[in-house]
Design a protein around this motif. Structure first.
Motif, PDB file in Angstrom:
ATOM      1  N   LEU A  97       0.614  -1.659   0.170  1.00  0.00           N
ATOM      2  CA  LEU A  97       0.204  -0.297  -0.227  1.00  0.00           C
ATOM      3  C   LEU A  97       0.363   1.610   0.059  1.00  0.00           C
ATOM      4  N   ARG A  98       1.892   0.939   0.821  1.00  0.00           N
ATOM      5  CA  ARG A  98       2.739   2.849   0.444  1.00  0.00           C
ATOM      6  C   ARG A  98       3.433   2.606  -0.508  1.00  0.00           C
ATOM      7  N   SER A  99       3.983   1.170  -1.175  1.00  0.00           N
ATOM      8  CA  SER A  99       4.316   1.613  -2.169  1.00  0.00           C
ATOM      9  C   SER A  99       3.729   2.597  -3.441  1.00  0.00           C
ATOM     10  N   TYR A 100       2.573   2.095  -3.294  1.00  0.00           N
ATOM     11  CA  TYR A 100       1.296   2.866  -4.511  1.00  0.00           C
ATOM     12  C   TYR A 100       0.899   3.918  -3.935  1.00  0.00           C
ATOM     13  N   ARG A 101       0.865   4.161  -3.223  1.00  0.00           N
ATOM     14  CA  ARG A 101       0.069   6.111  -2.437  1.00  0.00           C
ATOM     15  C   ARG A 101       2.013   6.713  -2.803  1.00  0.00           C
ATOM     16  N   LEU A 102       2.920   6.084  -2.914  1.00  0.00           N
ATOM     17  CA  LEU A 102       4.144   7.040  -3.212  1.00  0.00           C
ATOM     18  C   LEU A 102       4.690   7.112  -4.301  1.00  0.00           C
ATOM     19  N   ILE A 103       3.805   6.018  -5.723  1.00  0.00           N
ATOM     20  CA  ILE A 103       3.916   6.001  -7.134  1.00  0.00           C
ATOM     21  C   ILE A 103       3.052   7.093  -6.624  1.00  0.00           C
ATOM     22  N   ALA A 104       1.890   6.636  -6.446  1.00  0.00           N
ATOM     23  CA  ALA A 104       0.361   8.419  -6.894  1.00  0.00           C
ATOM     24  C   ALA A 104       0.865   9.358  -6.943  1.00  0.00           C
ATOM     25  N   GLN A 105       2.089   9.904  -5.639  1.00  0.00           N
ATOM     26  CA  GLN A 105       1.490  11.145  -5.355  1.00  0.00           C
ATOM     27  C   GLN A 105       2.760  11.454  -5.614  1.00  0.00           C
ATOM     28  N   ALA A 106       4.435  10.973  -6.299  1.00  0.00           N
ATOM     29  CA  ALA A 106       5.069  11.124  -7.400  1.00  0.00           C
ATOM     30  C   ALA A 106       4.826  11.477  -8.715  1.00  0.00           C
ATOM     31  N   TYR A 107       3.551  10.856  -8.874  1.00  0.00           N
ATOM     32  CA  TYR A 107       3.656  10.151 -10.765  1.00  0.00           C
ATOM     33  C   TYR A 107       2.225  11.542 -10.320  1.00  0.00           C
ATOM     34  N   GLY A 108       1.658  12.486  -9.690  1.00  0.00           N
ATOM     35  CA  GLY A 108       1.010  13.539  -9.752  1.00  0.00           C
ATOM     36  C   GLY A 108      -0.258  13.259 -10.048  1.00  0.00           C
TER      37      GLY A 108
END
Length: 363
Positions: free
Chosen positions: A343-354
């Motif tokens: 879950l953390r990985s997907y959340r961080l990707i969502a944040q960084a990808y805009g």
């Protein structure tokens, strides 16, 4: 391949790009079962992830059909999609994919017709021609000898006729109906890891999803073949290609820490290739495994196809891959051990990808 595009008006497959993201970003989830995790816990985590993904702004969420794999709990996509749809409200849900040779086309038409009736406008039907398992399990699923994989176009044509209710007069199934069937049907996608489905999707004017996460060397040739073969259809006016990408983002530790987590999936794939499928091992198990030189080479090759590191590194890697392949959409999968880590990985990707959404993580 008559009927492949009937009953489904031309659609905006791409949808609305969220926030500052350069292209839609989606998730492929396998209901990952790790060492020490039950199937029930894995499926609860998939449900939690789907709800979170909707809030973060991911475009669609697909689950895949696999059989006989202790590390994957998504053996029956239609059942899992129905559950996820009941726990979300706007997220597109679909199969990535249903392995059509394992099923009677009428059964799939009924399953996804029912899903579309329950959740109109939210269901995708992605189709693959591989068994999603070993030959013995495939025979058990099909109750007989394996069919010629080149029969897939015929099965696809039969499925689309059932979905659209337009078998020609005189056909043995002309009087049969897939029930329920509404005025629309779920968008059909063809999935693949080689040129066969790429060319077929292009010829039928269907959207195409390529499994870059386990066939990276074939990605660019397959997409080029898809685009060169493409014929506009009632469904799609121009090619639309999605690629599945393994990605792992971590808040600290950069590439080394992300590699440590991703090695779990690499060892799981190594065991699967050796005929010894297992739950996804812990990072500690993966680090302690006594790799032979050939196994170490396999693991390095596997990790080389994973976009990993800090959130910024992953976002940059995804964008580089999108530009290099010309993909219209990216579908990430973080098939790693640890529910919190996934879950953390997907959340961080969502944040960084805009990505943006009502619950999008702050930058």
């Amino acid at each position: 391949m008559s009927g492949a595009a009937h009953g489904q008006g031309r659609q905006d497959i791409r949808g609305t790009v969220r926030g500052t993201a350069p292209a839609p970003l989606s998730i492929l989830d396998l209901a990952t079962v790790g060492t020490g995790v039950t199937a029930g816990q894995a499926l609860a985590a998939t449900t939690e992830l789907a709800r979170a993904a909707e809030g973060w702004g991911y475009h669609r969420f697909w689950v895949a059909e696999h059989h006989g794999m202790p590390g994957v709990a998504s053996s029956t996509p239609a059942v899992l999609i129905a559950h996820l749809a009941a726990h979300t409200s706007t997220l597109r849900l679909g199969s990535g994919g249903v392995m059509l040779p394992n099923h009677a086309p009428l059964a799939i038409a009924e399953q996804f017709g029912l899903l579309e009736a329950l959740h109109p406008g939210r269901i995708d039907l992605g189709l693959g021609r591989a068994p999603g398992t070993d030959p013995a399990t495939a025979r058990a699923l099909r109750r007989g000898e394996l069919e010629d994989p080149d029969d897939f176009p015929h099965r696809l044509s039969e499925l689309t006729h059932f979905l659209d209710g337009d078998f020609p007069d005189g056909h043995p199934y002309a009087r049969l109906s897939a029930v329920p069937r509404g005025p629309e049907r779920p968008p059909l996608w063809l999935l693949g890891s080689s040129g066969f489905s790429a060319q077929l999707a292009g010829r039928l004017g269907l959207p195409f999803a390529f499994a870059h996460h386990f066939s990276a060397a074939n990605t660019v040739p397959a997409l080029e073949l898809y685009r060169s073969s493409f014929r506009p259809s009632a469904v799609l006016g121009e090619p639309y290609a999605l690629i599945g990408v393994s990605a792992v983002a971590v808040p600290a530790g950069g590439v080394p820490e992300a590699r440590r987590l991703a090695a779990s999936a690499g060892l799981a794939m190594l065991r699967l290739r050796r005929g010894m499928p297992s739950p996804i091992p812990t990072p500690e198990e993966a680090a302690a495994y006594p790799y032979s030189p050939a196994e170490a080479d396999f693991l390095e090759g596997w990790l080389g196809n994973v976009v990993l590191g800090s959130p910024g590194e992953v976002a940059d890697g995804l964008e580089e891959l999108r530009k290099r392949t010309g993909a219209d959409e990216l579908m990430v999968t973080s098939h790693i051990h640890g529910i919190a880590e996934r879950l953390r990985s997907y959340r961080l990707i969502a944040q960084a990808y805009g990505l943006t959404g009502p619950d999008a993580p702050a930058a």
